[in-house]
Design a protein around this motif. Structure first.
Motif, PDB file in Angstrom:
ATOM      1  N   GLY A 236       2.978   4.590  -3.644  1.00 31.19           N
ATOM      2  CA  GLY A 236       2.841   3.173  -3.931  1.00 31.19           C
ATOM      3  C   GLY A 236       1.918   2.470  -2.962  1.00 31.19           C
ATOM      4  O   GLY A 236       1.986   2.691  -1.745  1.00 31.19           O
ATOM      5  N   SER A 237       1.033   1.624  -3.479  1.00 33.33           N
ATOM      6  CA  SER A 237       0.076   0.867  -2.653  1.00 33.33           C
ATOM      7  C   SER A 237      -0.694   1.798  -1.727  1.00 33.33           C
ATOM      8  O   SER A 237      -0.814   1.557  -0.518  1.00 33.33           O
ATOM      9  CB  SER A 237       0.812  -0.208  -1.834  1.00 33.33           C
ATOM     10  OG  SER A 237       1.543  -1.062  -2.657  1.00 33.33           O
ATOM     11  N   SER A 238      -1.240   2.850  -2.287  1.00 35.60           N
ATOM     12  CA  SER A 238      -1.863   3.911  -1.484  1.00 35.60           C
ATOM     13  C   SER A 238      -3.212   3.494  -0.910  1.00 35.60           C
ATOM     14  O   SER A 238      -3.963   2.730  -1.510  1.00 35.60           O
ATOM     15  CB  SER A 238      -2.051   5.166  -2.334  1.00 35.60           C
ATOM     16  OG  SER A 238      -3.002   4.932  -3.369  1.00 35.60           O
ATOM     17  N   TRP A 239      -3.480   4.005   0.282  1.00 35.68           N
ATOM     18  CA  TRP A 239      -4.784   3.955   0.913  1.00 35.68           C
ATOM     19  C   TRP A 239      -5.315   5.389   0.967  1.00 35.68           C
ATOM     20  O   TRP A 239      -4.724   6.308   0.394  1.00 35.68           O
ATOM     21  CB  TRP A 239      -4.682   3.340   2.313  1.00 35.68           C
ATOM     22  CG  TRP A 239      -4.336   1.884   2.330  1.00 35.68           C
ATOM     23  CD1 TRP A 239      -3.144   1.322   1.964  1.00 35.68           C
ATOM     24  CD2 TRP A 239      -5.183   0.799   2.726  1.00 35.68           C
ATOM     25  NE1 TRP A 239      -3.192  -0.041   2.108  1.00 35.68           N
ATOM     26  CE2 TRP A 239      -4.426  -0.389   2.576  1.00 35.68           C
ATOM     27  CE3 TRP A 239      -6.487   0.710   3.208  1.00 35.68           C
ATOM     28  CZ2 TRP A 239      -4.943  -1.656   2.887  1.00 35.68           C
ATOM     29  CZ3 TRP A 239      -6.996  -0.546   3.526  1.00 35.68           C
ATOM     30  CH2 TRP A 239      -6.235  -1.712   3.358  1.00 35.68           C
ATOM     31  N   GLU A 240      -6.409   5.580   1.678  1.00 35.31           N
ATOM     32  CA  GLU A 240      -7.073   6.894   1.680  1.00 35.31           C
ATOM     33  C   GLU A 240      -6.165   8.006   2.175  1.00 35.31           C
ATOM     34  O   GLU A 240      -6.121   9.085   1.580  1.00 35.31           O
ATOM     35  CB  GLU A 240      -8.337   6.818   2.546  1.00 35.31           C
ATOM     36  CG  GLU A 240      -9.135   8.123   2.551  1.00 35.31           C
ATOM     37  CD  GLU A 240     -10.430   8.006   3.340  1.00 35.31           C
ATOM     38  OE1 GLU A 240     -11.134   9.021   3.454  1.00 35.31           O
ATOM     39  OE2 GLU A 240     -10.735   6.896   3.835  1.00 35.31           O
ATOM     40  N   THR A 241      -5.437   7.781   3.268  1.00 37.93           N
ATOM     41  CA  THR A 241      -4.626   8.866   3.832  1.00 37.93           C
ATOM     42  C   THR A 241      -3.518   9.286   2.886  1.00 37.93           C
ATOM     43  O   THR A 241      -3.247  10.486   2.728  1.00 37.93           O
ATOM     44  CB  THR A 241      -4.031   8.441   5.192  1.00 37.93           C
ATOM     45  OG1 THR A 241      -5.078   8.020   6.058  1.00 37.93           O
ATOM     46  CG2 THR A 241      -3.292   9.609   5.846  1.00 37.93           C
TER      47      THR A 241
END
Length: 410
Positions: A236-241
């Motif tokens: 959920g609400s992911s960023w690159e990592t």
């Protein structure tokens, strides 16, 4: 000191105008502020009695909403105003059918703009969420004898109030704010050290909000069919990592179903490159569900999708922007994982302490733990049970806040 503060505000505006040439988000925010007074004039009169909530962004809005809804129920004749500082909050909420009479940007904190803004209505109650303080605004409201509250207040030692040069700011808070409702004992204790005695501990209204979400119908088309009888991991609400973790896990656990909801829909194209066989939610049909990965390219679904998850990984904890809302997943009795950069999120430490969540220093440790827990059904169930019990054990913050506000208003 007030002159220095006003100079700072002018420099901030100047910087944002320059930045708007390169940043579309800043450009939208500046353009939106030019429309704020027109929005108010279209729905308010100068004598309209208004309950006003200000939130920096979408997260603070969600945090304040249980209190706003309760105030609306208690005082149905008052109109409702919601203001934002950030486009990420305004653009989502302005499109919703909310309880608000008006939703707009807060003007920049210069006296002439604040006075013009407030001349369009008569605020009775003003509350802001967490740590959004604009001193010319607070001063004007105080002069107009408006009741001013800060809910889910969160003080921490690095704030300007605890620096030698922060005494002016503390005096303004002491003079202008009627009451601080603190999230934590630590925040309350810090406020006491600078003599902000108009304070009490009420807890975090986000717990009330996520319990409300759980009680509503969490159905989202296609998600149950996509999951089938297989375990589901939601990023959920992911960023690159977090997306790198998804790549590692998807390769090593081919039977695992994965849903990725990026923090910014601009990341959807990048996710399609990472997962060329993934299905986009907006294009999903029933004959396209036999894939491992689904990418959510629509706004407003994530809090419901967590209801289907066996495990959740919430983004932002590896990024300086900060951890996103972990409580939305935990309320469904879902174990929650995240990165270890969450200094402004005391609920993360609490969830870990109650063994309903875990944090990691990098993507490799996180991926290893996912592989472990997905092969240990007992650990998965225990963490989920702990997460749900942790949410249910929190106090009804909204009830405590409402008791104080209604007492003040008589």
């Amino acid at each position: 000191m007030q002159r220095i503060y006003n100079i700072f505000i002018s420099l901030m505006i100047f910087g944002m105008k320059i930045g708007a040439s390169f940043n579309y988000k800043l450009k939208r925010g500046l353009a939106g502020r030019r429309q704020s007074c027109d929005i108010l004039k279209s729905v308010f009169s100068e004598t309209d009695r208004v309950i006003w909530m200000h939130a920096a962004s979408l997260g603070e809005y969600e945090q304040g909403l249980p209190v706003l809804e309760s105030l609306k129920n208690k005082y149905p004749d008052y109109k409702i105003l919601i203001t934002f500082f950030s486009p990420s909050g305004y653009e989502v909420v302005a499109k919703k059918n909310t309880i608000a009479t008006a939703v707009c940007y807060l003007p920049f904190d210069k006296p002439v703009w604040i006075n013009e803004f407030i001349s369009n209505f008569k605020p009775v109650i003003f509350f802001t969420v967490k740590y959004e303080y604009w001193y010319n605004l607070l001063q004007k409201l105080n002069r107009d004898q408006v009741k001013i509250y800060v809910i889910s207040s969160l003080f921490y030692e690095r704030q300007i109030f605890f620096k030698p040069y922060g005494k002016w700011f503390v005096r303004q808070l002491r003079k202008n704010v009627d009451w601080f409702f603190h999230q934590t004992n630590t925040s309350y204790a810090l406020a006491k050290t600078i003599k902000l005695d108009q304070s009490s501990i009420s807890g975090d209204t986000r717990y009330d909000r996520v319990r409300q979400i759980k009680e509503r119908d969490p159905h989202v088309d296609f998600i149950s069919e996509f999951k089938g009888k297989k375990p589901l991991l939601v990023f959920g609400s992911s960023w690159e990592t977090e997306e790198e973790i998804a790549v590692i896990v998807s390769a090593k656990l081919p039977e695992l179903k994965i849903i990725i909801a990026p923090h910014d829909l601009k990341r959807v194209e990048h996710l399609q490159h990472l997962f060329p066989n993934a299905v986009l939610y907006s294009e999903t049909t029933f004959d396209q569900l036999d894939v491992q990965v689904m990418i959510i390219d629509s706004v407003g679904l994530l809090s419901k999708i967590y209801a289907y998850a066996d495990l959740a990984f919430v983004g932002g904890g590896f990024h300086s922007a900060g951890l996103h809302n972990i409580l939305e997943a935990a309320t469904f009795g879902t174990p929650v994982l995240f990165g270890n950069r969450y200094q402004k999120n005391p609920e993360a430490d609490d969830l870990i302490r109650n063994k309903g969540g875990a944090s990691f220093i990098d993507e490799n440790y996180a991926a290893d733990f996912i592989l472990k827990i997905m092969n240990d059904k007992q650990l998965l169930e225990e963490m989920g049970k702990n997460a749900g019990e942790f949410i249910n054990a929190q106090p009804n913050s909204t009830e405590l806040i409402m008791k104080k506000i209604t007492s003040d208003l008589g």
